[in-house]
Structure formats: C-alpha cells, structure tokens
Motif scaffolding. Sequence first.
Motif, short mmCIF file in Angstrom:
data_model
loop_
_atom_site.label_atom_id
_atom_site.label_comp_id
_atom_site.label_asym_id
_atom_site.label_seq_id
_atom_site.Cartn_x
_atom_site.Cartn_y
_atom_site.Cartn_z
N HIS A 13 0.83 -1.21 0.00
CA HIS A 13 0.00 0.00 0.00
C HIS A 13 0.86 1.26 0.00
CE1 HIS A 13 -4.02 -1.65 0.10
NE2 HIS A 13 -3.62 -2.53 0.99
N THR A 14 1.99 1.22 0.68
CA THR A 14 2.90 2.37 0.67
C THR A 14 3.40 2.62 -0.74
OG1 THR A 14 3.56 2.03 2.96
CG2 THR A 14 5.08 3.29 1.56
N GLN A 15 3.80 1.56 -1.42
CA GLN A 15 4.26 1.72 -2.80
C GLN A 15 3.16 2.32 -3.67
OE1 GLN A 15 5.67 -2.13 -4.05
NE2 GLN A 15 7.59 -1.92 -2.94
N ALA A 16 1.95 1.79 -3.56
CA ALA A 16 0.84 2.29 -4.37
C ALA A 16 0.55 3.76 -4.05
CB ALA A 16 -0.40 1.44 -4.15
N LEU A 17 0.55 4.11 -2.78
CA LEU A 17 0.29 5.50 -2.40
C LEU A 17 1.39 6.42 -2.90
CD1 LEU A 17 -1.06 4.99 1.23
CD2 LEU A 17 -2.34 5.90 -0.73
N MET A 18 2.65 6.00 -2.78
CA MET A 18 3.74 6.86 -3.24
C MET A 18 3.75 6.97 -4.76
SD MET A 18 6.93 6.54 -0.55
CE MET A 18 7.39 4.87 -0.89
N MET A 19 3.30 5.93 -5.47
CA MET A 19 3.26 5.99 -6.93
C MET A 19 2.16 6.91 -7.44
SD MET A 19 3.99 1.98 -7.75
CE MET A 19 4.25 2.03 -9.52
N THR A 20 1.18 7.18 -6.61
CA THR A 20 0.08 8.06 -7.03
C THR A 20 0.12 9.42 -6.35
OG1 THR A 20 -1.39 7.05 -5.38
CG2 THR A 20 -1.48 6.16 -7.63
N GLY A 89 5.39 -0.24 -19.17
CA GLY A 89 3.95 -0.23 -19.40
C GLY A 89 3.19 -0.86 -18.25
N ARG A 90 3.76 -1.89 -17.63
CA ARG A 90 3.11 -2.53 -16.47
C ARG A 90 3.10 -1.61 -15.26
NH1 ARG A 90 6.29 -7.65 -16.87
NH2 ARG A 90 6.88 -7.11 -14.76
N ILE A 91 4.10 -0.75 -15.15
CA ILE A 91 4.17 0.18 -14.02
C ILE A 91 2.96 1.09 -14.00
CG2 ILE A 91 5.43 2.20 -13.12
CD1 ILE A 91 8.03 0.75 -14.01
N ILE A 92 2.50 1.50 -15.17
CA ILE A 92 1.37 2.43 -15.28
C ILE A 92 0.12 1.87 -14.61
CG2 ILE A 92 -0.17 3.62 -16.88
CD1 ILE A 92 2.20 3.65 -18.86
N GLY A 93 -0.04 0.55 -14.68
CA GLY A 93 -1.20 -0.08 -14.06
C GLY A 93 -2.50 0.46 -14.61
N ASP A 94 -3.32 1.01 -13.74
CA ASP A 94 -4.63 1.52 -14.14
C ASP A 94 -4.55 2.92 -14.78
OD1 ASP A 94 -4.09 3.17 -12.00
OD2 ASP A 94 -5.82 2.55 -10.81
N GLY A 95 -3.35 3.39 -15.00
CA GLY A 95 -3.17 4.70 -15.63
C GLY A 95 -2.89 5.83 -14.66
N ARG A 96 -2.99 5.56 -13.36
CA ARG A 96 -2.78 6.60 -12.36
C ARG A 96 -1.39 6.56 -11.76
NH1 ARG A 96 -6.49 4.96 -8.28
NH2 ARG A 96 -5.26 6.37 -7.04
N ARG A 97 -0.69 5.47 -11.92
CA ARG A 97 0.61 5.31 -11.28
C ARG A 97 1.74 5.70 -12.22
NH1 ARG A 97 0.45 -0.52 -8.22
NH2 ARG A 97 -1.34 -0.05 -6.91
N ILE A 98 2.83 6.13 -11.60
CA ILE A 98 4.08 6.28 -12.33
C ILE A 98 5.14 5.52 -11.54
CG2 ILE A 98 3.40 8.47 -13.38
CD1 ILE A 98 5.30 9.87 -11.47
N CYS A 99 6.32 5.43 -12.06
CA CYS A 99 7.40 4.73 -11.38
C CYS A 99 7.59 5.32 -9.99
CB CYS A 99 8.68 4.86 -12.20
SG CYS A 99 10.17 4.25 -11.38
N LEU A 100 7.65 4.47 -8.99
CA LEU A 100 7.82 4.91 -7.61
C LEU A 100 9.04 5.81 -7.47
CD1 LEU A 100 6.88 4.09 -4.49
CD2 LEU A 100 9.09 3.03 -4.60
N CYS A 101 10.15 5.40 -8.04
CA CYS A 101 11.38 6.20 -7.90
C CYS A 101 11.31 7.47 -8.73
CB CYS A 101 12.59 5.35 -8.26
SG CYS A 101 12.88 4.04 -7.04
N GLY A 102 10.61 7.44 -9.84
CA GLY A 102 10.40 8.66 -10.63
C GLY A 102 9.55 9.66 -9.87
N MET A 103 8.50 9.17 -9.23
CA MET A 103 7.63 10.05 -8.44
C MET A 103 8.42 10.68 -7.30
SD MET A 103 4.64 11.38 -7.73
CE MET A 103 3.09 10.55 -8.01
#
Length: 185
Positions: A13-20, A89-103
């Motif tokens: 969940h932390t990864q998902a939150l930080m990616m968004t 492309g898999r990192i994008i997921g549902d279209g709301r995420r970007i690379c965790l380290c990029g974010m």
Amino acid sequence: MDKNTVREALLDHTQALMMTRGYNGFSYRDLSELVGVKTSSIHYYFPSKEDLALEAVNAYSADVMSTIYAIDSSAPADKKLDRYTKLFGRIIGDGRRICLCGMLAAEIEALPDKVRQAIQAFFRANENWLAKVLAEGEAQDTLDAGGKPEAAARALYSAFQGSLLACRLFQSRARLEEVAEAVRR
C-alpha cells in the motif's frame, strides 16, 4: 493477519500510495485505514516514515531490477529494449501510477538522505542496464546510441520516466511506446 502479511500489505500500500501521491501525499493514518491496523501497529514495523519509505523503495527496486535482469541475455538488443518498454507499461497499471522512484525523484529535496540514495541507485542501475543494451544494439546495427551508450542511456531513461508522467497526464500509453522508437535504426 500474521506479521509477515501485515508488513507486506503495508509495503504494498505504501508503494501504491507513493506511486500516485508521492512521499508527502500519505500518512500512517491512510495506511491504517487501507490495511486495517492501528497506526501504532505500523510504527511497530516501521518506526518512522523514513524507515517505511526506504523499505518500500528497496522492495520496489529489487522487484523491478530482478524483472529487468531476467530479460533473456541472449535476445537481440532491440528485443531486450522492447521487453524493457513493456515493463514500464506494467508500471502504469490503471493509468494513475508512475514509477515509484520517478515520483519520489520529483520530491528529492523533501526526502531523507537514505531514501534519496536508494532512488539514485535505482536510476543508475536502470541506466547501466540500458547502456549495455544500447552498446549491444549499436554492435548489432539495430539501435543508435550516437556512439555514446552511457549518455544515450541516461537520455533514454529520462525519456521513459517522462513518458510515464505524460501517459498519466493524457491517459494514454502511446507516449511510452514512442520512447523506444527514438533509438531504433
């Protein structure tokens, strides 16, 4: 939930939150609601947000890099680059995420030093892998790095990271797919 399951859920969940939302866009309260534990339980596993972010970045990095290193080393360089592009492309997921380290790189001034170093290591690992692929591609006459694979790898990796932002902004994967085309012969 057992301890390992709670810890893994917190990291996921932390990864998902930080990616968004980024590093400063979530709290332990957000995590407690998502995982269904008290904030004091989160502090048991991760005493500080720095500890949590560092573990999340390290787990993300290990997962992504193991996937990259699993790309068939005997494949032609242009095919390796295609597989790498699909990974992004898999990192994008549902279209709301970007690379965790990029974010997190966008918030670099607000991050603890250990987290910053982990993000830099992730970028370097990707750039080093891409430099090897670009050098192979030049030797195979399938990719064009302008005779400077290290510099081209840094530019290409920056383009991949930027394309994820544009994909999110425009809700389209086309921007990502265009990146790899730039180095094809």
